[in-house]
Write a protein that holds these residues in place. Structure first.
Motif, PDB file in Angstrom:
ATOM      1  N   ILE A 244      -7.799   8.131  -1.131  1.00 57.17           N
ATOM      2  CA  ILE A 244      -8.044   6.688  -1.129  1.00 57.17           C
ATOM      3  C   ILE A 244      -8.919   6.353  -2.330  1.00 57.17           C
ATOM      4  CG2 ILE A 244      -9.255   4.829   0.095  1.00 57.17           C
ATOM      5  CD1 ILE A 244      -6.626   5.492   1.406  1.00 57.17           C
ATOM      6  N   GLN A 245      -8.590   5.272  -3.042  1.00 59.50           N
ATOM      7  CA  GLN A 245      -9.264   5.000  -4.315  1.00 59.50           C
ATOM      8  C   GLN A 245     -10.331   3.920  -4.247  1.00 59.50           C
ATOM      9  OE1 GLN A 245      -6.916   5.051  -7.880  1.00 59.50           O
ATOM     10  NE2 GLN A 245      -5.287   6.239  -6.918  1.00 59.50           N
ATOM     11  N   MET A 246     -10.415   3.207  -3.107  1.00 59.78           N
ATOM     12  CA  MET A 246     -11.481   2.222  -2.945  1.00 59.78           C
ATOM     13  C   MET A 246     -11.659   1.948  -1.460  1.00 59.78           C
ATOM     14  SD  MET A 246     -11.877  -1.592  -4.644  1.00 59.78           S
ATOM     15  CE  MET A 246     -10.720  -2.435  -3.528  1.00 59.78           C
ATOM     16  N   LEU A 247     -12.907   1.733  -1.051  1.00 60.56           N
ATOM     17  CA  LEU A 247     -13.234   1.415   0.332  1.00 60.56           C
ATOM     18  C   LEU A 247     -13.824   0.010   0.402  1.00 60.56           C
ATOM     19  CD1 LEU A 247     -15.073   4.735   1.249  1.00 60.56           C
ATOM     20  CD2 LEU A 247     -12.740   4.121   1.893  1.00 60.56           C
ATOM     21  N   THR A 248     -13.370  -0.767   1.365  1.00 63.39           N
ATOM     22  CA  THR A 248     -14.001  -2.053   1.657  1.00 63.39           C
ATOM     23  C   THR A 248     -14.540  -1.970   3.075  1.00 63.39           C
ATOM     24  OG1 THR A 248     -12.476  -3.252   0.220  1.00 63.39           O
ATOM     25  CG2 THR A 248     -13.682  -4.537   1.849  1.00 63.39           C
ATOM     26  N   LEU A 249     -15.848  -2.152   3.217  1.00 63.47           N
ATOM     27  CA  LEU A 249     -16.506  -1.956   4.508  1.00 63.47           C
ATOM     28  C   LEU A 249     -17.144  -3.255   4.979  1.00 63.47           C
ATOM     29  CD1 LEU A 249     -17.366  -0.134   6.806  1.00 63.47           C
ATOM     30  CD2 LEU A 249     -19.268   0.683   5.383  1.00 63.47           C
ATOM     31  N   HIS A 250     -16.684  -3.700   6.154  1.00 62.59           N
ATOM     32  CA  HIS A 250     -17.289  -4.866   6.804  1.00 62.59           C
ATOM     33  C   HIS A 250     -18.468  -4.383   7.637  1.00 62.59           C
ATOM     34  CE1 HIS A 250     -17.118  -8.986   8.549  1.00 62.59           C
ATOM     35  NE2 HIS A 250     -17.712  -8.380   9.559  1.00 62.59           N
TER      36      HIS A 250
END
Length: 322
Positions: free
Chosen positions: A147-153
């Motif tokens: 995975i190349q990017m993480l978006t965390l809420h």
């Protein structure tokens, strides 16, 4: 943000400073790919690049096939949704309902990454409740898979959208991985954007609900981060023009009947904090044609000029009385 981030709205946000926008969730179930709703959700015709499609599901092979299908349709980035807390999504063991099942998460991210030759990203939450946070483990699983990017809420599945987002977990994830991390949750002002970036060390921020009715928030945040100065409120004439363009694009995308109905929520968000906005929203919701709706919106924003040339959120009534 299903039902919100359609192509006309994504395009508007990009024009107003958003560097990146992701599609509504596309179901991984192949029986749904040809449906009118699904076809519309992955329609990127004429959209500014990069074109990112978010996919949702629980079966690794279906998600891999869905990713390939969307790449063949022009997607340049695939985003896997493991963050949605909505019951109708979680009841199908999709979205944030996947977080307790780390073995399944690993199989999903591996299958999708291996299926396509475009970047794959992951949107997720801090855990399934405050006592069970596993964002660090999920982040490491995702990074190992490619995975190349993480978006965390900054909320758990159980939190939904209640309470305040917390940023310590985002900071811990950022410190634990080498791939970019995007912080999400309760970023509603330029000052909050600066605070969250400083607090988490994140590489970027993602705006969701705060852009509803205020798509110019992207340029406001960008300007503040670059200069430390606030942009003035937008001109009434500019917002009237933006609304006119947005609605015309919306009608063209959805057609007359569906376009009128689906535009109502956007119009309501635009006017909710303006003088007379609630009364106008109730009256506007009874209109049944695009022509009537467009005329009413133009007349409403024309009426806002009596408070000044710039939008006067929450101040219109006091200014008129003075």
């Amino acid at each position: 943000m299903a039902g919100v981030t359609d192509r006309p709205f994504r395009q508007l946000c990009k024009e107003l400073g958003a560097g990146y926008a992701v599609s509504e969730m596309a179901a991984s179930n192949p029986r749904l790919w040809a449906s009118e709703k699904s076809s519309r959700r992955i329609d990127h015709a004429g959209e500014m690049e990069p074109k990112a499609v978010q996919i949702a599901g629980a079966d690794p092979q279906e998600l891999a096939d869905c990713a390939k299908f969307n790449v063949d349709k022009g997607a340049q980035i695939i985003d896997i949704n493991m963050g949605c807390p909505v019951k109708k999504v979680c009841n199908k063991w999709c979205g944030s309902a996947l977080l307790p099942h780390e073995d399944l998460v690993e199989r999903i991210v591996n299958a999708v990454v291996q299926a396509v030759d475009v970047p794959v990203t992951l949107k997720f939450r801090t855990g399934w409740d405050r006592q069970n946070k596993n964002a660090l483990r999920i982040a490491r699983i995702a990074e190992r898979a490619g995975i190349q990017m993480l978006t965390l809420h900054g909320r758990t599945r159980a939190d939904g959208y209640t309470g305040d987002a917390e940023y310590d977990t985002i900071a811990a994830v950022k410190a634990s991985v080498a791939i970019p991390v995007v912080a999400n949750g309760d970023i509603t002002t330029p000052e909050k954007a600066r605070h969250v970036l400083d607090k988490t060390g994140a590489d970027a921020i993602m705006i969701g609900r705060a852009a509803q009715g205020r798509p110019w928030i992207f340029r406001e945040i960008d300007h503040f981060l670059r200069t430390g100065q606030h942009l003035p409120a937008p001109m009434v004439a500019e917002v009237r023009h933006l609304m006119d363009e947005h609605l015309r694009a919306h009608y063209a995308f959805y057609g007359e009947s569906l376009g009128v109905r689906t535009a109502r929520k956007h119009i309501g968000w635009y006017v909710r904090d303006l003088e007379g906005g609630e009364e106008f929203r109730q009256r506007m919701n009874r209109l049944e044609s695009t022509g009537e709706q467009l005329l009413a919106v133009n007349q409403f924003f024309e009426s806002q000029l009596k408070y000044g040339e710039r939008l006067q959120y929450r101040l219109a009534e006091e200014k008129l009385a003075a």
